[in-house]
Design an enzyme around this catalytic site. Structure first.
Site, PDB file in Angstrom:
ATOM      1  N   SER A  66      29.720   9.155 -43.509  1.00 13.16           N
ATOM      2  CA  SER A  66      29.325  10.552 -43.410  1.00 13.16           C
ATOM      3  C   SER A  66      27.823  10.706 -43.672  1.00 13.16           C
ATOM      4  O   SER A  66      27.005  10.095 -42.995  1.00 13.16           O
ATOM      5  CB  SER A  66      30.169  11.394 -44.371  1.00 13.16           C
ATOM      6  OG  SER A  66      30.145  12.750 -44.007  1.00 13.16           O
ATOM      7  N   ASP A  69      35.216  11.821 -39.675  1.00 14.15           N
ATOM      8  CA  ASP A  69      34.486  11.392 -40.865  1.00 14.15           C
ATOM      9  C   ASP A  69      35.086  10.137 -41.502  1.00 14.15           C
ATOM     10  O   ASP A  69      36.279  10.079 -41.799  1.00 14.15           O
ATOM     11  CB  ASP A  69      34.541  12.556 -41.866  1.00 14.15           C
ATOM     12  CG  ASP A  69      33.541  12.426 -42.992  1.00 14.15           C
ATOM     13  OD1 ASP A  69      33.131  11.295 -43.305  1.00 14.15           O
ATOM     14  OD2 ASP A  69      33.170  13.467 -43.561  1.00 14.15           O
TER      15      ASP A  69
END
Length: 307
Positions: free
Chosen positions: A52, A166
């Protein structure tokens, strides 16, 4: 009289590092401060693994253009951040994520991951299989876009026939991609450290450029702003979702770090800032520098032993 040894250890020789950068929204700006402290103190970052926001900062560092990004993000104000978001209608995410990636491509320039001067792995999650995906080839910003596809916030990203989200969903602090690295130390930055009452350090001289005028204006506004009674925080849909997701990621991170413990863990308090508070870059970079220095001081103290 002999000089005292420095409190913070500077590497006696170039010490090679595999750097693991965790997820955590705007708290990931603390990664910049950690990287600055490492490079200034003789540590040679040879490989980076990130999930991320860790993938975003780590990928930009791997291009050797982190200071360009840092200067840009230090100039961001609240309205600038809002203008970087591109809302969607009827899609699986609040924002498309194309605008911010486009701005960063223009700012940094895109590269093939395999051609970068620093080994880089962006960690994503395959939405269909739930598998952890290590992105080590292809266009850098495609890998970053996949890794930052936070559920509900950014839409999933299709890459090589897979729908990716993610990486923090399965591995918020991805140490595993660095296990075979021929480096001296593995350093992990966990953005979900324990909550603290006052996590932010005092801000000293500006970290990049001269932001003293902007800082004085902010201090003046804070001084004359009326003091209001703090209201009980309300919990809307997104707040509940983010809090639940944070609890899930914290649990996963604890398990992953227990299975693959790094040599050094730099912990950033989970309440250092809100998910979208990218306008607090100066504070967060300073926090990263402070916590990196503290983690390595503790490492030096434990290596020295009693007495």
């Amino acid at each position: 009289m002999p000089l005292e040894s420095p409190a913070i250890p500077v590497a006696a020789r170039p010490t090679t590092v595999s750097l693991v950068l965790g997820s955590g929204g705007a708290r990931g700006l603390a990664h910049i401060g950690v990287i600055q402290w490492l490079t200034e103190n003789g540590y040679d970052i040879r490989a980076i693994s990130g999930a991320s926001m860790g993938a975003l900062v780590g990928g930009i560092y791997a291009t050797h253009k982190l200071e360009v990004y840092a200067e840009w993000v230090l100039a961001l104000e609240r309205m600038h951040v809002l203008r970087l978001l591109d809302p969607t209608i009827g899609r699986p995410g609040l924002f498309k994520g194309e605008r911010i990636i486009g701005v960063l491509r223009d700012l940094i320039g895109d590269s093939d991951i395999e051609a970068l001067p620093v080994a880089f792995t962006a960690v994503a999650t395959d939405l269909d299989s739930g598998q952890e995906v290590w992105l080590r080839s292809g266009k850098l910003f495609d890998a970053i876009r996949a890794s930052i596809a936070t559920p509900m916030v950014f839409t999933p990203f299709k890459l090589d026939g897979r729908t990716l989200i993610d990486g923090a969903v399965v591995n918020p602090v991805p140490v595993a991609p660095t296990l075979d690295d021929p480096t001296d130390l593995t350093v992990a930055v966990d953005l979900s450290g324990p909550r603290e009452t006052s996590p932010m350090p005092p801000i000293g001289p500006s970290l990049i450029g001269d932001n003293s005028y902007r800082r004085r204006i902010r201090q003046f506004v804070d001084a004359v702003r009326p003091v209001r009674q703090r209201a009980e925080p309300s919990r809307g849909l997104l707040d509940v979702a983010f809090t639940a997701m944070q609890a899930m990621e914290d649990t996963i991170a604890d398990l992953k770090l227990a299975a693959c413990p790094p040599d050094v863990i730099v912990e950033i308090p989970r309440n250092a800032c809100g998910f979208f508070e990218f306008w607090r870059a100066e504070e967060l970079i300073a926090l990263g520098r402070e916590r990196a220095a503290s983690a390595f001081a503790q490492l030096a103290a434990s290596a020295a032993g009693p007495g």
